[in-house]
Design a protein around this motif. Sequence first.
Motif, PDB file in Angstrom:
ATOM      1  N   VAL A   1      -9.281   8.372  -5.780  1.00  0.00           N
ATOM      2  CA  VAL A   1      -8.356   7.359  -6.282  1.00  0.00           C
ATOM      3  C   VAL A   1      -7.483   6.774  -5.181  1.00  0.00           C
ATOM      4  CG1 VAL A   1      -6.406   6.939  -7.840  1.00  0.00           C
ATOM      5  CG2 VAL A   1      -8.394   8.209  -8.631  1.00  0.00           C
ATOM      6  N   ILE A   2      -6.864   7.596  -4.385  1.00  0.00           N
ATOM      7  CA  ILE A   2      -5.956   7.082  -3.354  1.00  0.00           C
ATOM      8  C   ILE A   2      -6.707   6.206  -2.340  1.00  0.00           C
ATOM      9  CG2 ILE A   2      -4.324   7.693  -1.513  1.00  0.00           C
ATOM     10  CD1 ILE A   2      -3.288   8.142  -4.443  1.00  0.00           C
TER      11      ILE A   2
ATOM     12  N   ASP B   1      12.871  -4.593  -5.765  1.00  0.00           N
ATOM     13  CA  ASP B   1      12.054  -4.359  -4.567  1.00  0.00           C
ATOM     14  C   ASP B   1      11.233  -3.072  -4.605  1.00  0.00           C
ATOM     15  OD1 ASP B   1      12.816  -6.764  -3.310  1.00  0.00           O
ATOM     16  OD2 ASP B   1      14.654  -5.824  -2.569  1.00  0.00           O
ATOM     17  N   LYS B   2      11.103  -2.463  -5.777  1.00  0.00           N
ATOM     18  CA  LYS B   2      10.323  -1.235  -5.910  1.00  0.00           C
ATOM     19  C   LYS B   2       9.127  -1.488  -6.832  1.00  0.00           C
ATOM     20  CE  LYS B   2      10.463   3.566  -7.373  1.00  0.00           C
ATOM     21  NZ  LYS B   2      11.149   4.570  -8.155  1.00  0.00           N
ATOM     22  N   VAL B   3       7.941  -1.078  -6.381  1.00  0.00           N
ATOM     23  CA  VAL B   3       6.741  -1.196  -7.203  1.00  0.00           C
ATOM     24  C   VAL B   3       6.805  -0.131  -8.291  1.00  0.00           C
ATOM     25  CG1 VAL B   3       4.227  -0.975  -7.241  1.00  0.00           C
ATOM     26  CG2 VAL B   3       5.335  -2.180  -5.354  1.00  0.00           C
ATOM     27  N   VAL B   4       6.808  -0.576  -9.551  1.00  0.00           N
ATOM     28  CA  VAL B   4       6.890   0.350 -10.683  1.00  0.00           C
ATOM     29  C   VAL B   4       5.654   0.280 -11.582  1.00  0.00           C
ATOM     30  CG1 VAL B   4       9.404   0.473 -10.709  1.00  0.00           C
ATOM     31  CG2 VAL B   4       8.232  -1.296 -12.063  1.00  0.00           C
TER      32      VAL B   4
ATOM     33  N   ILE C   1       0.810  -1.224   0.000  1.00  0.00           N
ATOM     34  CA  ILE C   1       0.000   0.000   0.000  1.00  0.00           C
ATOM     35  C   ILE C   1       0.845   1.277   0.000  1.00  0.00           C
ATOM     36  CG2 ILE C   1      -0.357   0.091   2.515  1.00  0.00           C
ATOM     37  CD1 ILE C   1      -3.006   0.957  -0.130  1.00  0.00           C
ATOM     38  N   GLU C   2       1.908   1.312   0.771  1.00  0.00           N
ATOM     39  CA  GLU C   2       2.721   2.527   0.837  1.00  0.00           C
ATOM     40  C   GLU C   2       3.366   2.824  -0.520  1.00  0.00           C
ATOM     41  OE1 GLU C   2       6.733   3.828   3.109  1.00  0.00           O
ATOM     42  OE2 GLU C   2       5.134   3.057   4.413  1.00  0.00           O
ATOM     43  N   GLN C   3       3.948   1.810  -1.143  1.00  0.00           N
ATOM     44  CA  GLN C   3       4.568   2.020  -2.453  1.00  0.00           C
ATOM     45  C   GLN C   3       3.525   2.306  -3.528  1.00  0.00           C
ATOM     46  OE1 GLN C   3       8.015  -0.116  -3.879  1.00  0.00           O
ATOM     47  NE2 GLN C   3       8.007  -1.354  -2.004  1.00  0.00           N
ATOM     48  N   LEU C   4       2.361   1.656  -3.445  1.00  0.00           N
ATOM     49  CA  LEU C   4       1.290   1.922  -4.415  1.00  0.00           C
ATOM     50  C   LEU C   4       0.805   3.364  -4.313  1.00  0.00           C
ATOM     51  CD1 LEU C   4      -0.809  -1.343  -4.262  1.00  0.00           C
ATOM     52  CD2 LEU C   4       0.577  -0.511  -6.161  1.00  0.00           C
ATOM     53  N   THR C   5       0.624   3.825  -3.100  1.00  0.00           N
ATOM     54  CA  THR C   5       0.182   5.201  -2.893  1.00  0.00           C
ATOM     55  C   THR C   5       1.188   6.179  -3.480  1.00  0.00           C
ATOM     56  OG1 THR C   5      -1.038   4.569  -0.897  1.00  0.00           O
ATOM     57  CG2 THR C   5      -0.477   6.904  -1.147  1.00  0.00           C
TER      58      THR C   5
END
Length: 149
Positions: free
Chosen positions: A42-43, A64-67, A11-15
């Motif tokens: 949206v958020i 390890d990073k959501v892209v 959730i933190e990386q998605l936000t």
Amino acid sequence: MEIRQAEPQDIEQLTALITTVSELDVLPQFNTQGQQEYMNRVIPDIETTFNTKLFDTFVAVELDKVVGFAALRDKNYITHLFVAKEAQGLGLGKTLLDKLLSQTSAKNISLRASINAQYFYQHYGFVATEPESEFMGIRFVPMALTKQT
């Protein structure tokens, strides 16, 4: 790059991903009311996509990073497709779109494309089903894809 099911710990990386991409690509297309309404909708909506009874939700992860992030509701409606700026133009959007489409046997898939994403979806066979619309300052183009059987 790994494509996997999104999980609540993302959730933190998605936000951060959605906020950054939205600020650069989506929000400039809206008036002040639309910008506020979009961020208010949206958020908070990200967390609802973790309901696996309603959504198929995926993330693209590199080092390890959501892209990338993509979500399909009720097997026939694409609610989210975001790709980090540094990963745009490399085919990740298509990979995520293909992943969503592979999750469904529905013949018709619909979405509300942001103005900046309209041509991306057209390139992959989606067609506008109505002219550009606006809801509370949020501009979008209703689109649909009829899958070939």
